[in-house]
Write a protein that holds these residues in place. Structure first.
Motif, mmCIF file in Angstrom:
data_model
loop_
_atom_site.group_PDB
_atom_site.id
_atom_site.type_symbol
_atom_site.label_atom_id
_atom_site.label_comp_id
_atom_site.label_asym_id
_atom_site.label_seq_id
_atom_site.Cartn_x
_atom_site.Cartn_y
_atom_site.Cartn_z
ATOM 1 N N ARG C 79 0.864 -1.188 0.000
ATOM 2 C CA ARG C 79 0.000 0.000 0.000
ATOM 3 C C ARG C 79 0.896 1.232 0.000
ATOM 4 N N TRP C 81 0.971 5.093 0.693
ATOM 5 C CA TRP C 81 0.176 6.101 1.398
ATOM 6 C C TRP C 81 0.722 7.491 1.091
ATOM 7 N N SER C 94 -4.441 9.721 1.479
ATOM 8 C CA SER C 94 -4.891 8.903 0.342
ATOM 9 C C SER C 94 -4.010 7.660 0.258
ATOM 10 N N MET C 95 -4.466 6.670 -0.511
ATOM 11 C CA MET C 95 -3.723 5.404 -0.561
ATOM 12 C C MET C 95 -4.005 4.724 -1.896
#
Lengths: 308, 176, 308
Positions: C79, C81, C94-95
């Motif tokens: 992920r 970020w 946000s990611m």
């Protein structure tokens, strides 16, 4: 029953209490029996493969009728054949099946346990004597609006089944019983009134550590973990211990709360003891189940220091 | 009100039930942390302002002039709101459907236990339709959906802590 | 990408070959970020929980943009970020999820067997190295109009599945293969060209009787039954036998036809042998499967009569 064509057999009743009377009648409509028109109709009855005597008379509209009474029917399942003599043979023209047995016995010894891994409520019971008749057995409970709801149906003649979590109502009293029904009647077990949580079956605790309490006491301190999935419960636990030569276990009751530690005194010095523990949910219900005893754990108490 | 034996049993049982539900919600929060890497509220303060996350009122259970009837009603109303919101979590954690469904079952049971007790006490109660028609919140992105799920659980955990304190407060009002 | 609101992350591409480069950019629209208006916007990137450095600049319309290049992306799933420093904390705004892996490996060792109880064609294969990406695997065959038809889909990562009878065309060649597809490509196994009947998997025959042929020969005659459901087939069978002290089985091949009897000579007298038999459908295909060996059967040949 029987065919409405050439011959028809009626039996009353089809399912009877074992040993009671059964009456049957066979009606032959000669004009519908091809190949029988000219013959003198002699009706013969067979119970499975045994000949039984009936009383024959002329019925309305040229029919031949034979009545049969079996005073004490003691087969659990038999076939009653209506035959006629024809060309030296007994022609089987119609048949009716008769079953006999008993009303279902009252199921007893109903007990239930809640499995904490899936929160299914498994109940088991004793079926009682065999009724010899197809009997449907169902575990029922009282729904929220007071109607009887089916909790589960045992598979293939088993006498246990599991009410799934979706149908249960936790932390509230429910009335649950077994109902057995066959052609001759229905029987219900005692009604159990339980909160499923009260019959939770816990996994055993785990004895983590046992130590002598220093400075020459005859006491030990032990630490234990309750089973997973019971973190939210108030528990009541028991400890038992025994030296190899002890005839019986010594029991320490009333170990409670969530603490996970306990102390006990009165141990011999330099002696190996075996310890086991079990727990149950702290509830008023007499039906609460103890967990199994935890795996045993050995511990040798410290030696007594030489005095003076 | 609270000296009654049955009421005491109701309280003991449903205190444990609330502890169980709090444990299950905490387990779900660990899953969200492990699988979605969303663990700390303080890292999501800004993004939270972009989302409107349901937060059930429970001020009747706080107030000094504590009133069992209105507090119970608010607990039930809150359980219903969070019961619906859990569908958001279910969509986020497809591998944990049974965990969410079991939690929803427990919440429905707790709510109806409270309802039955209120009726036993002669208090006015609301009967909710079984199916929850409240529309599910929509999120502008998968990330917002995940953060929304995170805050639903965080808010629900706080809600349960307050409800638990209210029930415990009731037990302390009377000799056990 | 991320949200169109306060912050948005774009990553290109979202699914990459393992070890290749990934570029990402995060755009912060300050006026849409409540609580961020006055602050100096410092964008920070985190890959899972590790800080990674990007290069920040002022974008169009008062936006703040940060670009990031990960030269050799070697996580299979991570992920990314986009955060900003705020009140001493890193706010995750946000990611985007990035996956990396390989195109699917070519499935191999495809083999199929027709189950004669339900005429389902079960095929199995080796998946090959893991692609680390969600890969859909499907068994396909060439339909009558030459188009690829899905025969079956293995469940949950298994590498076998069964084409139901309804989709099969018996006694006709069919082309069948495995197709694996993920975001980085598609791979197909070898195409098998088989008539399902050629790969019928028979139950073993049953050895009914074994006798020494009289008048002092060293021959035996045996009778066997082929498995149920093979009555319409031409079979090819093999017999193996062995005395306890024999190192290996002796094999008698080419026992054919429907006869269900066979003779063989060369046995020692008064010796206990163990016999087993297996059959397969008589077909040209090298893929035809032998049945399992039948349950063994012991037989002791008769003694040689004293001569003279």
């Amino acid at each position: 029953g029987g065919t409405l064509g050439c011959a028809s057999v009626t039996v009353h009743p089809r399912i009877v209490p074992l040993g009671s009377a059964v009456t049957a009648s066979c009606t032959i409509q000669r004009e519908l029996c091809r190949g029988l028109q000219q013959e003198k109709v002699r009706i013969r009855w067979m119970l499975d493969s045994k000949l039984v005597a009936g009383s024959q008379y002329q019925g309305p509209g040229g029919t031949e009728v034979s009545n049969l009474t079996l005073p004490r029917f003691n087969h659990t399942h038999a076939r009653l054949w209506c035959c006629v003599e024809w060309n030296g043979t007994k022609q089987r023209l119609s048949m009716a099946e008769i079953r006999a047995g008993y009303p279902p016995a009252k199921p007893f010894n109903l007990s239930c346990a809640l499995n904490l891994s899936d929160y299914g409520l498994t109940c088991q019971w004793e079926q009682g004597t065999d009724s010899h008749l197809p009997t449907s057995v169902v575990l029922k409970y009282m729904g929220s609006r007071g109607e009887a709801v089916t909790g589960c149906t045992p598979r293939g003649g088993h006498s246990h089944c599991t009410v799934p979590r979706q149908l249960l109502h936790l932390y509230r009293q429910m009335e649950i019983w077994v109902s057995a029904t066959n052609a001759l009647g229905t029987a219900e077990s005692e009604h159990l009134c339980i909160d499923p949580m009260d019959v939770a079956k816990l996994d055993p605790p785990t004895l983590q550590s046992i130590q002598s309490i220093p400075f020459q006491t005859d006491c030990i301190a032990l630490a234990w973990d309750a089973a997973r999935g019971t973190e939210h419960m108030e528990l009541q636990c028991e400890l038992r211990y025994r030296a190899p030569e002890d005839p019986a276990w010594a029991l320490v009751t009333g170990i409670g709360g969530r603490a996970g530690t306990a102390q006990h005194c009165g141990f011999l010095f330099g002696t190996q003891y075996r310890f086991q523990m079990r727990c149950r949910r702290n509830s008023a219900s007499p039906l609460a189940h103890w967990s199994e005893w935890s795996p045993g754990r050995n511990y040798t108490t410290h030696e007594k220091a030489p005095t003076g | 009100l609270s000296g009654d034996q049955d009421f005491q049993l109701f309280l003991q049982r449903n205190l444990e039930f609330t502890r169980k539900i709090r444990g299950d919600v905490a387990a779900l929060q660990r899953v969200v942390c492990d699988t979605l890497q969303l663990c700390k509220e303080e890292e999501l303060v800004l993004v939270r302002q972009d989302l409107n996350i349901a937060q059930a009122p429970l001020e009747q259970c706080h107030k000094r002039t504590f009133q069992a009837e209105t507090c119970f009603s608010q607990i039930r109303a809150g359980l219903r709101i969070y019961h619906g919101s859990l569908a958001t979590i279910q969509a986020l954690l497809p591998g944990h459907t049974r965990m969410v469904e079991t939690l929803q079952l427990d919440m429905a049971n707790l709510s109806s236990n409270i309802q039955q007790q209120m009726e036993d006490l002669g208090l006015a109660t609301v009967t909710y339709p079984t199916e929850n028609q409240d529309p599910l919140p929509t999120f502008s992105s998968n990330f917002h959906h995940q953060v929304g799920g995170f805050f639903i659980l965080a808010n629900f955990q706080r809600f349960l802590e307050t409800a638990y304190r209210a029930l415990r407060h009731l037990t302390s009002l009377c000799p056990t």
